[in-house]
Motif scaffolding. Structure first.
Motif, short mmCIF file in Angstrom:
data_model
loop_
_atom_site.label_atom_id
_atom_site.label_comp_id
_atom_site.label_asym_id
_atom_site.label_seq_id
_atom_site.Cartn_x
_atom_site.Cartn_y
_atom_site.Cartn_z
N LYS A 1 0.84 -1.18 0.00
CA LYS A 1 0.00 0.00 0.00
C LYS A 1 0.88 1.24 0.00
CE LYS A 1 -3.93 -2.07 2.42
NZ LYS A 1 -4.85 -1.96 3.59
N ALA A 2 0.43 2.26 -0.71
CA ALA A 2 1.19 3.51 -0.74
C ALA A 2 1.19 4.14 0.64
CB ALA A 2 0.57 4.47 -1.75
N PRO A 3 2.31 4.75 1.04
CA PRO A 3 2.36 5.44 2.34
C PRO A 3 1.28 6.53 2.41
CG PRO A 3 4.56 5.22 1.41
CD PRO A 3 3.60 4.81 0.33
N THR A 4 0.71 6.70 3.58
CA THR A 4 -0.33 7.72 3.76
C THR A 4 0.13 8.78 4.73
OG1 THR A 4 -1.37 6.45 5.53
CG2 THR A 4 -2.16 6.05 3.29
N ARG A 5 -0.51 9.94 4.63
CA ARG A 5 -0.22 11.05 5.52
C ARG A 5 -1.51 11.84 5.72
NH1 ARG A 5 4.48 14.96 3.63
NH2 ARG A 5 5.64 13.04 4.02
N GLN A 6 -1.74 12.30 6.93
CA GLN A 6 -2.94 13.07 7.20
C GLN A 6 -2.82 14.48 6.60
OE1 GLN A 6 -5.85 12.00 8.61
NE2 GLN A 6 -4.83 10.00 8.47
N PRO A 7 -3.85 14.97 5.91
CA PRO A 7 -3.79 16.32 5.37
C PRO A 7 -3.85 17.35 6.49
CG PRO A 7 -5.99 15.41 5.10
CD PRO A 7 -5.14 14.30 5.63
N VAL A 8 -3.22 18.49 6.28
CA VAL A 8 -3.19 19.54 7.31
C VAL A 8 -3.68 20.89 6.79
CG1 VAL A 8 -1.35 18.43 8.63
CG2 VAL A 8 -0.76 20.06 6.84
N VAL A 9 -3.72 21.06 5.47
CA VAL A 9 -4.11 22.36 4.91
C VAL A 9 -5.63 22.40 4.72
CG1 VAL A 9 -3.81 23.98 3.00
CG2 VAL A 9 -1.90 22.52 3.71
N PRO A 10 -6.33 23.35 5.35
CA PRO A 10 -7.79 23.43 5.22
C PRO A 10 -8.22 23.74 3.79
CG PRO A 10 -6.97 24.74 7.07
CD PRO A 10 -5.79 24.36 6.26
N LEU A 11 -9.44 23.36 3.47
CA LEU A 11 -9.95 23.56 2.12
C LEU A 11 -10.01 25.04 1.76
CD1 LEU A 11 -11.01 22.23 -0.42
CD2 LEU A 11 -13.29 22.19 0.60
N ASP A 12 -10.37 25.90 2.70
CA ASP A 12 -10.42 27.34 2.40
C ASP A 12 -9.05 27.86 2.00
OD1 ASP A 12 -13.12 27.47 2.90
OD2 ASP A 12 -12.92 28.30 4.93
N GLU A 13 -8.00 27.38 2.67
CA GLU A 13 -6.64 27.81 2.34
C GLU A 13 -6.23 27.26 0.97
OE1 GLU A 13 -2.14 27.37 4.18
OE2 GLU A 13 -3.88 27.36 5.54
N ILE A 14 -6.64 26.04 0.67
CA ILE A 14 -6.35 25.47 -0.65
C ILE A 14 -6.99 26.31 -1.74
CG2 ILE A 14 -6.81 23.48 -2.15
CD1 ILE A 14 -6.60 21.75 0.41
N ARG A 15 -8.23 26.73 -1.52
CA ARG A 15 -8.90 27.59 -2.50
C ARG A 15 -8.12 28.89 -2.71
NH1 ARG A 15 -14.14 25.79 -3.52
NH2 ARG A 15 -15.08 24.43 -1.93
N GLN A 16 -7.63 29.48 -1.63
CA GLN A 16 -6.90 30.74 -1.72
C GLN A 16 -5.60 30.56 -2.50
OE1 GLN A 16 -6.42 32.07 2.34
NE2 GLN A 16 -8.63 32.13 2.71
N GLU A 17 -4.86 29.49 -2.19
CA GLU A 17 -3.60 29.26 -2.89
C GLU A 17 -3.83 28.92 -4.36
OE1 GLU A 17 -0.31 27.22 -1.13
OE2 GLU A 17 -1.35 27.04 0.79
N ALA A 18 -4.87 28.17 -4.64
CA ALA A 18 -5.16 27.80 -6.02
C ALA A 18 -5.54 29.01 -6.84
CB ALA A 18 -6.28 26.76 -6.06
N ALA A 19 -6.23 29.97 -6.23
CA ALA A 19 -6.63 31.18 -6.95
C ALA A 19 -5.41 31.95 -7.44
CB ALA A 19 -7.49 32.06 -6.04
N VAL A 20 -4.31 31.86 -6.69
CA VAL A 20 -3.07 32.56 -7.07
C VAL A 20 -2.23 31.74 -8.02
CG1 VAL A 20 -0.91 33.52 -6.18
CG2 VAL A 20 -3.03 33.84 -4.89
N LEU A 21 -2.05 30.46 -7.70
CA LEU A 21 -1.14 29.61 -8.47
C LEU A 21 -1.78 29.00 -9.71
CD1 LEU A 21 0.54 27.78 -5.46
CD2 LEU A 21 1.50 29.66 -6.81
N LEU A 22 -3.09 28.80 -9.65
CA LEU A 22 -3.82 28.18 -10.77
C LEU A 22 -5.04 29.03 -11.10
CD1 LEU A 22 -3.74 24.47 -9.48
CD2 LEU A 22 -2.26 25.46 -11.26
N PRO A 23 -4.81 30.25 -11.58
CA PRO A 23 -5.95 31.14 -11.84
C PRO A 23 -6.93 30.54 -12.84
CG PRO A 23 -3.93 31.97 -12.86
CD PRO A 23 -3.53 30.85 -11.96
N GLY A 24 -8.20 30.62 -12.49
CA GLY A 24 -9.23 30.04 -13.35
C GLY A 24 -9.57 28.61 -13.01
#
Length: 218
Positions: A176-199
């Motif tokens: 099985k592939a190694p797993t890791r618990q996510p730590v970045v909240p979805l709201d923060e992901i949305r904010q970063e994506a708006a800058v790094l992946l506009p549109g």
């Protein structure tokens, strides 16, 4: 046979593959299940994963398969690779982006060909009331899905069950592939994506996942 949340969304992800897709990159490919589905469409797939064990398993799974001619598995950390600029028509990250800095998406964006698509099936921690509401809604559905998989396994013809059991007996404990618990909240992901992946578009999915889709302008 467990109910796999990532596998459940394969068909959704495959619907994002551009027409006439020739080259794809699967980041954090694990044992290669999604990479094999891409290769089954005649797409040249470069699949990478930082785990040597899972890459070895992925290569083993492809032995004797026709799709093997379209697959190249590489034991590597994508954050340390020099990816070709503007090369891939499709890049996928299934439950792997939280294993690396989210800023890695800028490198993946640069590796997309004009008109290429980046899809991320991501995980996030429950932080907000909305997160917890979706999580609670997923629990009973998840239980039903697992039950359905178990019933289907029991109804499998006896010969097929015997062959499957025999195959498992000849194999060591499943990799099985190694797993890791996510730590970045979805709201923060949305904010970063708006800058790094506009549109880009992000939508929440039921089984503790979100889907991000970004298309590079042609």
């Amino acid at each position: 046979m467990p109910f796999d949340h990532n596998d459940h969304y394969h068909r959704l992800l495959l619907r994002q593959v551009p027409r006439d897709c020739g080259a794809a990159l699967d980041v954090g490919c694990g044992t290669g299940r999604f990479a094999r589905r891409l290769a089954g469409r005649g797409i040249d797939v470069h699949a990478v994963d930082p785990s040597a064990d899972t890459i070895a398993e992925a290569r083993s799974e492809c032995e004797g398969m026709a799709v093997g001619q379209y697959l190249r598995f590489e034991h590597a950390d994508v954050t340390e690779l020099e990816l070709p600029t503007g090369h891939y028509d499709f890049i996928s990250c299934l439950a792997s982006i939280h294993h690396m800095p989210f800023g890695t998406v800028a490198t993946l964006r640069a590796a997309l060909a004009p008109g290429g698509v980046l899809v991320i099936l991501g995980c996030y921690p429950e932080k907000t009331p909305a997160d917890w509401a979706w999580s609670l809604a997923a629990v009973p559905v998840n239980a039903v899905a697992r039950l359905a998989v178990g019933v289907a396994e029991r109804l499998r013809p006896a010969a097929a069950r015997t062959a499957l059991a025999s195959g498992r007996a000849r194999t060591a404990a499943p990799v099985k592939a190694p797993t890791r618990q996510p730590v970045v909240p979805l709201d923060e992901i949305r904010q970063e994506a708006a800058v790094l992946l506009p549109g880009s578009r992000i939508r929440r999915l039921l089984f503790w996942r979100y889907l991000l889709v970004f298309r590079r302008d042609g």
